[in-house]
Every structure is written in C-alpha cells, then in structure tokens.
Scaffold this motif. Structure first.
Motif, mmCIF file in Angstrom:
data_model
loop_
_atom_site.group_PDB
_atom_site.id
_atom_site.type_symbol
_atom_site.label_atom_id
_atom_site.label_comp_id
_atom_site.label_asym_id
_atom_site.label_seq_id
_atom_site.Cartn_x
_atom_site.Cartn_y
_atom_site.Cartn_z
ATOM 1 N N ALA A 1 0.623 -1.260 -0.435
ATOM 2 C CA ALA A 1 0.061 -0.022 -0.065
ATOM 3 C C ALA A 1 0.728 1.141 0.200
ATOM 4 C CB ALA A 1 -0.788 0.449 1.103
ATOM 5 N N LYS A 2 2.058 0.974 0.339
ATOM 6 C CA LYS A 2 3.605 2.485 0.294
ATOM 7 C C LYS A 2 3.335 2.476 -0.784
ATOM 8 C CE LYS A 2 3.662 1.689 5.396
ATOM 9 N NZ LYS A 2 4.647 1.143 6.193
ATOM 10 N N LEU A 3 3.506 1.191 -1.509
ATOM 11 C CA LEU A 3 4.341 2.015 -3.772
ATOM 12 C C LEU A 3 2.781 2.616 -4.166
ATOM 13 C CD1 LEU A 3 6.003 -0.202 -1.837
ATOM 14 C CD2 LEU A 3 6.019 -1.451 -3.985
ATOM 15 N N SER A 4 3.756 3.337 -5.517
ATOM 16 C CA SER A 4 2.450 3.426 -6.540
ATOM 17 C C SER A 4 2.237 2.265 -7.138
ATOM 18 C CB SER A 4 3.600 4.558 -7.510
ATOM 19 O OG SER A 4 4.455 3.926 -8.170
ATOM 20 N N ARG A 5 1.595 2.526 -7.731
ATOM 21 C CA ARG A 5 0.667 1.771 -9.089
ATOM 22 C C ARG A 5 1.153 1.103 -9.786
ATOM 23 N NH1 ARG A 5 -2.584 -0.771 -13.232
ATOM 24 N NH2 ARG A 5 -3.852 -1.329 -12.749
ATOM 25 N N ALA A 6 2.422 2.032 -10.598
ATOM 26 C CA ALA A 6 3.333 1.581 -11.242
ATOM 27 C C ALA A 6 5.094 0.561 -10.587
ATOM 28 C CB ALA A 6 4.018 2.780 -11.890
#
Length: 301
Positions: free
Chosen positions: A132-137
């Motif tokens: 959840a702490k990462l971007s979608r990319a």
C-alpha cells in the motif's frame, strides 16, 4: 474508493461440491513462506529495520540495523528451511513455496531443494513489505520481476500471486499480469471467482492456521503443541463437513518460526494425523487452482 468489492454473502448455504480428486473430503495446502532476506532492512534501501513476525519483538531502528532480528530471520534461511523440507520429503508430500523474490536471490540453495522436491512457486511479492506504500507503477514493476524470476527458474510463468500486505491496486494488477489466481483473501473455506475481475480465481489463504501466531506478541502460540491442537481441530471439523460438502485448508509456515527444534514436532504430528485419514488430498496450491478452474469454471468467461 478504489479496490476490491466487499462480499458478505459468499456461497452462503449453497456451497458447490468441490469434487476433489479421488473423492477427497478435504484439500490441504501447506505454504512455506520464503521471506528471509526480503524483509525490511537498511541494507536493502529501507528507512528502518524489520519488526514483524519473528521471535524478537522490537521497535524499528530508524536508519540502522537490528542485529537481533536479522539473526532471527537468518535462522530460518540457515536451518529452518531444511527441517520443514524434510518433514514433507520423508513422507513423499508436496507443498507450496510462497516466494519473496529477493529472498530467493539471496538464498537460492534451499529454494532449489524445494523445487527438486516438487514444490510449486507462488510469488509472495518481490520484497516482504507493505504494498500500500508503493505507487501502482512501482508495484506493477515488482510483480513483473517475480514473474520473470519464476519463469527463469521453472520455464513457466507462475499461476498465482500472494502479496501478503496488498494494496488497493494488487488484485487488478494480478489480473492484468495474467495470473490465474490470487491468494490475498482470508474469507472462505473454498476457492471462488473474483466478483470484479472475470477469470481471476481467489484461493483463500489463512492467518489462523498459520505459525505466524508464534510471532504475535501477547496473542499467539507459545508451544508447538498449541499449534498442533489448533490445526488438528480445524482439520477434523472441515473433514467432518467434507462428508457432503468438501472443503479446503491452507496452513502457513515460516522457517524462522516453526523451523525451531522446539516447534517442528507440531508439523510432524499434524502431517501424520492427516495422513491417517482416508480421502485427504495434500496438494500444491497450483494444483488446487487448476482443479477448480476445470471443475468449476467461471461462467462469465
């Protein structure tokens, strides 16, 4: 808000007849979580040390290393995996490897032994982190790395994916990447098709029949016998229900936890208990998913 649709009904009182191979009343999948080396560490560019699921209950060290928790994880990679592996190979059984990509890179030897034993590889994220702490990319790139890793190791793309700490994007990304199934649900005793993504099977994982409860400070197992009793009672209940409505159970294992000499006996006892019963299918996770796809195909596809 984005993310999966909530479904409070499920199969309700009309669960399908699983039709497991050879008339099995229950399908059992053991998942060995291959995480050691993929956890949080400043050596991997993270902001702080790991804090979760080990015998060491500590706050994070911001900007530094915690040698005690590092050693706790290394016990799993150095010793624990071999104890878990032998419990299955001595009985001619298969299991599933929940493979954190980075852990497979830093410790290829135990992974190779599990592959030689016939275990399937089930990607468990590239790192053992909160997605959840990462971007979608960023998350999509890590999923792609896991697919490449498994294809390089086995010659085929993996069928399923388990983030463990998924984001609101994980399920959609898994479907876009071409996986048959996702394991990021804990809400049923049978597989079911995603209500949001036609053709994506959801194969439930479990956090109760899971040795991670040894690492939950103040709220989990202390003795291996406690783990065995809980697994036995869960198995016996689902086996009884399986007389007319077969079920499945997932057992999550961690080498740094159950691989300790004071706990490994619980695995030996539960395997022997299950094997004494008739009509039990101890199966790899990809085999369960293939069976469901063949016997209970998604009517929308």
């Amino acid at each position: 808000m984005n993310g999966p649709t909530r479904d409070f009904l499920g199969y309700a009182d009309a669960a399908p007849f699983a039709d497991w191979p050879e008339g099995a009343r229950i399908a059992v999948n053991f998942c060995i979580n291959y995480e050691e080396g993929g956890e949080l560490s400043v050596l991997e560019g993270d902001a702080h040390s790991e804090t979760r699921i080990s015998d060491v209950a500590v706050p994070p060290v911001d900007g530094g290393r915690d040698l005690n928790i590092e050693s706790s994880y290394e016990y799993g990679s150095r010793v624990g995996y071999w104890r878990l592996l032998r419990a299955f190979t001595d009985r001619g059984l298969n299991a599933t490897v929940n493979l954190v990509g980075r852990a497979g890179e830093v410790n290829p030897r135990a992974l190779s032994a599990m592959m030689d034993a016939g275990f399937d590889l089930h990607p468990h994220g590239w790192r053992w982190i909160d997605y959840a702490k990462l971007s979608r990319a960023e998350e999509a790139a890590m999923i792609a790395k896991s697919i490449t890793q498994v294809r390089d190791l086995t010659g085929a793309a993996p069928l399923g994916y388990y983030a463990g700490m998924p984001s609101m994007n994980t399920r959609a990304l898994v479907r876009e990447a071409g996986f048959l199934y996702s394991s990021d649900v804990n809400n049923d005793d049978l597989p079911y098709w995603s209500p949001d993504h036609p053709g994506l099977l959801l194969v439930p994982y479990a956090l109760d029949t899971n040795d991670s409860r040894f690492g939950r400070d103040g709220g989990g197992y202390v003795l291996g016998e406690e783990f065995f009793i809980y697994l036995r009672d869960t198995f016996d209940q689902l086996y009884a229900e399986g007389g007319d409505r077969p079920k499945m159970i997932t057992v999550g294992l961690h080498a740094r936890l159950l691989g300790r000499p004071g706990r490994i006996g619980a695995l030996h006892r539960i395997l022997d208990h299950m094997m004494k019963q008739d009509h039990v299918w101890i199966a790899r996770r990809d085999d369960i998913a293939r069976h469901w796809q063949q016997r209970h195909p998604d009517p929308r596809t």
